[in-house]
Design a protein around this motif. Structure first.
Motif, PDB file in Angstrom:
ATOM      1  N   ALA A  94       0.843  -1.198   0.000  1.00 39.05           N
ATOM      2  CA  ALA A  94       0.000   0.000   0.000  1.00 39.05           C
ATOM      3  C   ALA A  94       0.877   1.246   0.000  1.00 39.05           C
ATOM      4  O   ALA A  94       2.096   1.172   0.093  1.00 39.05           O
ATOM      5  N   VAL A  95       0.236   2.394  -0.061  1.00 38.57           N
ATOM      6  CA  VAL A  95       0.951   3.667  -0.076  1.00 38.57           C
ATOM      7  C   VAL A  95       1.808   3.830   1.176  1.00 38.57           C
ATOM      8  O   VAL A  95       2.935   4.313   1.104  1.00 38.57           O
ATOM      9  N   ALA A  96       1.332   3.374   2.308  1.00 37.14           N
ATOM     10  CA  ALA A  96       2.102   3.485   3.546  1.00 37.14           C
ATOM     11  C   ALA A  96       3.422   2.724   3.431  1.00 37.14           C
ATOM     12  O   ALA A  96       4.458   3.190   3.898  1.00 37.14           O
ATOM     13  N   ASP A  97       3.401   1.557   2.789  1.00 34.08           N
ATOM     14  CA  ASP A  97       4.639   0.810   2.556  1.00 34.08           C
ATOM     15  C   ASP A  97       5.586   1.627   1.686  1.00 34.08           C
ATOM     16  O   ASP A  97       6.785   1.663   1.932  1.00 34.08           O
ATOM     17  N   PHE A  98       5.030   2.274   0.662  1.00 33.21           N
ATOM     18  CA  PHE A  98       5.870   3.030  -0.267  1.00 33.21           C
ATOM     19  C   PHE A  98       6.612   4.149   0.459  1.00 33.21           C
ATOM     20  O   PHE A  98       7.806   4.347   0.231  1.00 33.21           O
ATOM     21  N   HIS A 126      -3.243 -10.412  -1.790  1.00 29.85           N
ATOM     22  CA  HIS A 126      -2.385 -10.428  -0.611  1.00 29.85           C
ATOM     23  C   HIS A 126      -2.080  -9.044  -0.047  1.00 29.85           C
ATOM     24  O   HIS A 126      -1.291  -8.917   0.875  1.00 29.85           O
ATOM     25  N   GLN A 127      -2.695  -8.006  -0.591  1.00 29.80           N
ATOM     26  CA  GLN A 127      -2.334  -6.647  -0.201  1.00 29.80           C
ATOM     27  C   GLN A 127      -2.633  -6.320   1.257  1.00 29.80           C
ATOM     28  O   GLN A 127      -1.953  -5.503   1.857  1.00 29.80           O
ATOM     29  N   ALA A 128      -3.591  -6.969   1.848  1.00 29.72           N
ATOM     30  CA  ALA A 128      -3.937  -6.656   3.244  1.00 29.72           C
ATOM     31  C   ALA A 128      -3.170  -7.519   4.245  1.00 29.72           C
ATOM     32  O   ALA A 128      -3.227  -7.264   5.445  1.00 29.72           O
ATOM     33  N   ILE A 129      -2.455  -8.511   3.765  1.00 30.23           N
ATOM     34  CA  ILE A 129      -1.799  -9.456   4.670  1.00 30.23           C
ATOM     35  C   ILE A 129      -0.558  -8.839   5.301  1.00 30.23           C
ATOM     36  O   ILE A 129       0.306  -8.315   4.615  1.00 30.23           O
ATOM     37  N   ALA A 130      -0.495  -8.921   6.609  1.00 32.14           N
ATOM     38  CA  ALA A 130       0.687  -8.510   7.366  1.00 32.14           C
ATOM     39  C   ALA A 130       0.896  -9.561   8.450  1.00 32.14           C
ATOM     40  O   ALA A 130      -0.059  -9.995   9.100  1.00 32.14           O
TER      41      ALA A 130
END
Length: 163
Positions: A94-98, A126-130
């Protein structure tokens, strides 16, 4: 000349998102080193030895490139040089990762301009997986089967006393 990539992380535990990035990264390099960060400060649920063993088991079926799972401590760029990596692989969800990765990459470039960072976007599934959220769901009795492999699910549920 062999192209060596480095995919660093804590992998506590490895998720389907990590596995997806690994599966795609091996297509880009001749050898992929999966660097398992010791990160004692984060207080991982799984020991370093357990995380390394789980990663080896989860990646043994991938045969496009040589895969090495190796623990590391200290500065990522020192480890990258040690293993001969010319590329660091990072996954973005996500943008926060960027924002975080952008700052880390800029600092890493100041330390060694010869090592490039390559970002692979997470598969939308898988974008929501942490890992942090998967552990929380497991502790609270939720179903984690969509987020990790069956083998990792069993290990995690055993670890949190829900097996």
């Amino acid at each position: 000349m062999q192209r060596i990539g480095l995919y660093p992380g804590t992998f506590d535990p490895i998720t389907n998102g990590h596995t997806d990035i690994i599966g795609r990264a091996v297509k880009l390099v001749d050898k992929l080193v999966i660097g398992v960060a010791i990160n004692a400060g984060k207080g991982p649920l799984f020991s370093l030895e357990e995380r390394v063993a789980i990663l080896k088991a989860e990646t043994e079926h991938l045969d496009r490139a040589e895969i090495v799972v190796q623990p590391f401590e200290g500065l990522l760029m020192h480890f990258a040089r040690e293993v001969g990596a010319s590329v660091i692989v990072r996954g973005l969800r996500a943008v926060a990762d960027f924002e975080y990765e952008f700052q880390m990459t800029a600092m890493n470039q100041q330390l060694d301009r010869e090592i490039e960072t390559v970002f692979l976007m997470a598969d939308p599934r898988h974008q929501a997986i942490a890992s942090r959220l998967v552990k929380e769901i497991a502790v609270l009795g939720g179903d984690i089967s969509k987020f990790v492999s069956p083998r990792v699910k069993d290990r995690l549920l055993e670890k949190v006393g829900r097996a």
